[in-house]
Scaffold this motif. Sequence first.
Motif, PDB file in Angstrom:
ATOM      1  N   HIS A   1       0.828  -1.216   0.000  1.00  4.82           N
ATOM      2  CA  HIS A   1       0.000   0.000   0.000  1.00  4.82           C
ATOM      3  C   HIS A   1       0.856   1.257   0.000  1.00  4.82           C
ATOM      4  O   HIS A   1       0.355   2.352   0.043  1.00  4.82           O
ATOM      5  CB  HIS A   1      -0.911   0.019   1.244  1.00  4.82           C
ATOM      6  CG  HIS A   1      -1.782  -1.187   1.364  1.00  4.82           C
ATOM      7  ND1 HIS A   1      -2.842  -1.429   0.510  1.00  4.82           N
ATOM      8  CD2 HIS A   1      -1.754  -2.241   2.213  1.00  4.82           C
ATOM      9  CE1 HIS A   1      -3.432  -2.560   0.837  1.00  4.82           C
ATOM     10  NE2 HIS A   1      -2.778  -3.090   1.872  1.00  4.82           N
ATOM     11  N   ASP A   2       2.157   1.051   0.002  1.00  8.13           N
ATOM     12  CA  ASP A   2       3.055   2.186   0.212  1.00  8.13           C
ATOM     13  C   ASP A   2       3.769   2.620  -1.058  1.00  8.13           C
ATOM     14  O   ASP A   2       3.870   3.803  -1.340  1.00  8.13           O
ATOM     15  CB  ASP A   2       4.063   1.820   1.302  1.00  8.13           C
ATOM     16  CG  ASP A   2       4.828   3.026   1.790  1.00  8.13           C
ATOM     17  OD1 ASP A   2       4.206   4.096   1.895  1.00  8.13           O
ATOM     18  OD2 ASP A   2       6.026   2.885   2.069  1.00  8.13           O
TER      19      ASP A   2
ATOM     20  N   THR B   1      -3.745  -4.267  -3.153  1.00  7.28           N
ATOM     21  CA  THR B   1      -4.787  -4.513  -2.144  1.00  7.28           C
ATOM     22  C   THR B   1      -4.542  -5.848  -1.458  1.00  7.28           C
ATOM     23  O   THR B   1      -4.033  -6.790  -2.069  1.00  7.28           O
ATOM     24  CB  THR B   1      -6.193  -4.568  -2.785  1.00  7.28           C
ATOM     25  OG1 THR B   1      -6.246  -5.713  -3.633  1.00  7.28           O
ATOM     26  CG2 THR B   1      -6.510  -3.315  -3.563  1.00  7.28           C
ATOM     27  N   PHE B   2      -4.888  -5.908  -0.188  1.00  4.50           N
ATOM     28  CA  PHE B   2      -4.732  -7.151   0.563  1.00  4.50           C
ATOM     29  C   PHE B   2      -5.662  -8.222  -0.015  1.00  4.50           C
ATOM     30  O   PHE B   2      -5.329  -9.401  -0.079  1.00  4.50           O
ATOM     31  CB  PHE B   2      -5.044  -6.928   2.044  1.00  4.50           C
ATOM     32  CG  PHE B   2      -4.861  -8.162   2.873  1.00  4.50           C
ATOM     33  CD1 PHE B   2      -3.575  -8.618   3.159  1.00  4.50           C
ATOM     34  CD2 PHE B   2      -5.943  -8.897   3.340  1.00  4.50           C
ATOM     35  CE1 PHE B   2      -3.391  -9.760   3.901  1.00  4.50           C
ATOM     36  CE2 PHE B   2      -5.759 -10.041   4.087  1.00  4.50           C
ATOM     37  CZ  PHE B   2      -4.482 -10.476   4.372  1.00  4.50           C
ATOM     38  N   GLN B   3      -6.845  -7.768  -0.436  1.00  2.00           N
ATOM     39  CA  GLN B   3      -7.836  -8.684  -0.983  1.00  2.00           C
ATOM     40  C   GLN B   3      -7.255  -9.506  -2.128  1.00  2.00           C
ATOM     41  O   GLN B   3      -7.335 -10.733  -2.157  1.00  2.00           O
ATOM     42  CB  GLN B   3      -9.043  -7.855  -1.478  1.00  2.00           C
ATOM     43  CG  GLN B   3     -10.351  -8.634  -1.479  1.00  2.00           C
ATOM     44  CD  GLN B   3     -10.555  -9.340  -0.138  1.00  2.00           C
ATOM     45  OE1 GLN B   3     -10.408  -8.724   0.916  1.00  2.00           O
ATOM     46  NE2 GLN B   3     -10.855 -10.629  -0.174  1.00  2.00           N
ATOM     47  N   GLU B   4      -6.592  -8.778  -3.023  1.00  2.00           N
ATOM     48  CA  GLU B   4      -6.028  -9.442  -4.198  1.00  2.00           C
ATOM     49  C   GLU B   4      -4.929 -10.427  -3.794  1.00  2.00           C
ATOM     50  O   GLU B   4      -4.853 -11.549  -4.289  1.00  2.00           O
ATOM     51  CB  GLU B   4      -5.469  -8.380  -5.147  1.00  2.00           C
ATOM     52  CG  GLU B   4      -5.287  -8.895  -6.570  1.00  2.00           C
ATOM     53  CD  GLU B   4      -4.648  -7.833  -7.442  1.00  2.00           C
ATOM     54  OE1 GLU B   4      -3.772  -8.189  -8.233  1.00  2.00           O
ATOM     55  OE2 GLU B   4      -5.018  -6.632  -7.294  1.00  2.00           O
TER      56      GLU B   4
ATOM     57  N   ASP C   1       2.081 -18.951  -0.650  1.00  2.00           N
ATOM     58  CA  ASP C   1       2.126 -19.551   0.681  1.00  2.00           C
ATOM     59  C   ASP C   1       2.064 -18.483   1.762  1.00  2.00           C
ATOM     60  O   ASP C   1       1.603 -18.735   2.865  1.00  2.00           O
ATOM     61  CB  ASP C   1       3.430 -20.345   0.853  1.00  2.00           C
ATOM     62  CG  ASP C   1       3.586 -21.417  -0.201  1.00  2.00           C
ATOM     63  OD1 ASP C   1       2.661 -22.236  -0.312  1.00  2.00           O
ATOM     64  OD2 ASP C   1       4.607 -21.435  -0.911  1.00  2.00           O
ATOM     65  N   ILE C   2       2.565 -17.305   1.432  1.00  2.00           N
ATOM     66  CA  ILE C   2       2.652 -16.235   2.438  1.00  2.00           C
ATOM     67  C   ILE C   2       2.266 -14.905   1.811  1.00  2.00           C
ATOM     68  O   ILE C   2       2.627 -14.623   0.662  1.00  2.00           O
ATOM     69  CB  ILE C   2       4.104 -16.134   2.989  1.00  2.00           C
ATOM     70  CG1 ILE C   2       4.407 -17.347   3.852  1.00  2.00           C
ATOM     71  CG2 ILE C   2       4.323 -14.851   3.750  1.00  2.00           C
ATOM     72  CD1 ILE C   2       5.726 -17.265   4.552  1.00  2.00           C
ATOM     73  N   VAL C   3       1.510 -14.124   2.554  1.00  2.00           N
ATOM     74  CA  VAL C   3       1.212 -12.759   2.100  1.00  2.00           C
ATOM     75  C   VAL C   3       1.935 -11.789   3.027  1.00  2.00           C
ATOM     76  O   VAL C   3       1.871 -11.920   4.243  1.00  2.00           O
ATOM     77  CB  VAL C   3      -0.303 -12.477   2.151  1.00  2.00           C
ATOM     78  CG1 VAL C   3      -0.560 -10.995   1.871  1.00  2.00           C
ATOM     79  CG2 VAL C   3      -1.049 -13.327   1.148  1.00  2.00           C
ATOM     80  N   LEU C   4       2.645 -10.865   2.433  1.00  2.00           N
ATOM     81  CA  LEU C   4       3.277  -9.812   3.218  1.00  2.00           C
ATOM     82  C   LEU C   4       2.536  -8.513   2.906  1.00  2.00           C
ATOM     83  O   LEU C   4       2.495  -8.079   1.759  1.00  2.00           O
ATOM     84  CB  LEU C   4       4.761  -9.696   2.833  1.00  2.00           C
ATOM     85  CG  LEU C   4       5.522  -8.525   3.433  1.00  2.00           C
ATOM     86  CD1 LEU C   4       5.665  -8.680   4.949  1.00  2.00           C
ATOM     87  CD2 LEU C   4       6.896  -8.394   2.798  1.00  2.00           C
ATOM     88  N   GLU C   5       1.910  -7.941   3.933  1.00  2.00           N
ATOM     89  CA  GLU C   5       1.180  -6.703   3.699  1.00  2.00           C
ATOM     90  C   GLU C   5       1.992  -5.524   4.219  1.00  2.00           C
ATOM     91  O   GLU C   5       2.404  -5.502   5.381  1.00  2.00           O
ATOM     92  CB  GLU C   5      -0.191  -6.738   4.389  1.00  2.00           C
ATOM     93  CG  GLU C   5      -1.060  -5.588   3.927  1.00  2.00           C
ATOM     94  CD  GLU C   5      -2.375  -5.508   4.703  1.00  2.00           C
ATOM     95  OE1 GLU C   5      -2.451  -6.034   5.834  1.00  2.00           O
ATOM     96  OE2 GLU C   5      -3.325  -4.908   4.171  1.00  2.00           O
TER      97      GLU C   5
END
Lengths: 247, 372
Positions: B54-55, B81-84, B95-99
């Motif tokens: 988001h940055d 977007t986190f959703q995507e 396997d992993i999402v980094l937000e």
Amino acid sequence: MIKQNVIIAEGLSKIFGNFVAVDHISFEVAKGEIFGFLGANGAGKTTAMRMLCGLSTPSSGKATVAGFDLFKDTEQIKKSIGYMSQKFSLYEDLTIRENIQFYGGIYGLSKKQIQDKTAYLVDHLHLQNYQNSLVKSLPLGWKQKLAFSVAIVHDPAIVFLDEPTGGVDPVTRREFWELIYDASERGITVFVTTHYMDEAEYCNRVSIMVDGRIEALDTPNNLKKTYNSLSMDEVFLKLARKAARGE
Amino acid sequence: MSVLKYLLQKEFRQIFRDPSILKIIFIMPALQLIIIPLAADYEVRNINLSVADHDHSVYTQQMIQKIKSSGYFKLVNYSSTFQEAFTSIESDKADIVLEIPANFEQNIVREDHASLFIAVNAVNGMKANLGASYLQNIILNYNNQIRTKWIQFPPIHPQTNIKVAVSNWFNPMMSYKYFMVPAVLATLLTLLGTFLTALNIVREKEIGTIEQINVTPVKKYHFILGKLIPFWILGLAVLTIGFLIMRFGYQIHPVGNMLIVYLFASLYLLVILGLGLLISTYADTQQQAMLISFFLLMIFIMLGGLFTSIDSMPDWVQKLTWLNPVSYFIDVIRLVVLKGSGLSDIKNHIFVIIGFAIFLNSWAVLNYKKTI
């Protein structure tokens, strides 16, 4: 001359659970005799034979085989008998020579004896061109003749044959019986089970088992007279029809 | 003695005449030894990473670059977007999402404080767990890097750091191959020994030759020795091939004396051949022998310490492994090859394995009957 008995069975029985496979059988077999052991499928022939070979312990009764007690001297008996089972039991993945050598070896024959035996058998069975072929490549009739020859490679006192000619053509059966006569002339007692009644006629004496018991025991000619029959086939049918046991 | 000679001669002739048996004995273990350790590698690589940024700042770019260059992660999705990003976990792509939250860079610079969010797909617990901790390490590292850039030559480091220096003994590179290859070899030898012995004897039962042997004066112990000796020799041959693959294929140089492994293996083979023999006295057909062997070996291998450490099993299971011959062999082969243990270190293992050999073989001999 008093005939010497090499097998004496008295009231020999084998019971599996509730099932009496062999029911108090008693008989004698003389030295050098060809003794036919007949009976329908399931009559108990194989079980009786396996007891006499020391493969199966009798449930009750007494017996001596080749002069040795069946209960005490089983290992002594094993040195004095040969056995050919219903199942073909040479090693199919070994050659003819190797099979003769192996069985000769485990019966304790010397190297020289094995060599002589091999040469004799190969010559006698006309296997010169096949002696180094694997046994599995032989036709069934030849295999059976070879199995018989191997079963008597150590010149035993008695040889037990369990349906040795099953599935073999008439010509080969004839040849097989010539081998049996040869062995008998050399003094080997032959104890043979069969379903072929013409073969029963070749025997010196025949016993017929029905439902675990010996119903008749005599020479083929006497049996035919007693049961008022023209052939052994008729004798057998008259006796075997009485059987209560199915297969 | 000469009877035994004929039995052995026959056995070797049969073994060397059967091309499929030879392949099973010599090629299959070699192939498995080459393939299995590559698959049974605990190091987690190729973790699929999805980033929700988001940055969109320089710092986030640097950080992602750093993560990618670690070699453990593959960036499969980069979205805003986190959703995507989360969809990619749901569809099993990541396997992993980094937000990375908005104003990440700003927060670090101005407020000296920023947070990240990691969402892990824990279906594969091991991969998720390790992946998350790798990721945290990399980010921590990056964090330290930027901080040292800002503060130049401070009198005292602003953050007290305790640095732990770890030195890995006996397996300095922490390579799983060192750990797995000797144990896989031990397992293969176990499988081969049990199956071959059990099936060989039951096969003779099936084709009826054993009955022919039983009417001969061949003694019980002659027959059994005639079966055990050939497979014992073959077992040691397979072990040797395995060691050659280990030494030249995997470049594992045993630290200890290989003669100790041979000594132990020769005793151990008596145990597993005895097990095969015992199975053969109970089984009437090759199917039965296969099923019984499979069931027992499965337990032995799972409880043998090949894949999972025995020390982390529940207490009562650990006690069960004392009854498992495989665990002793895996232990010994690892101890000697990796640690260089000597005879006195594995003294207890040797005593136990001799006990197993005597127990299983006596049981088998008692249960092997020439009559029915």
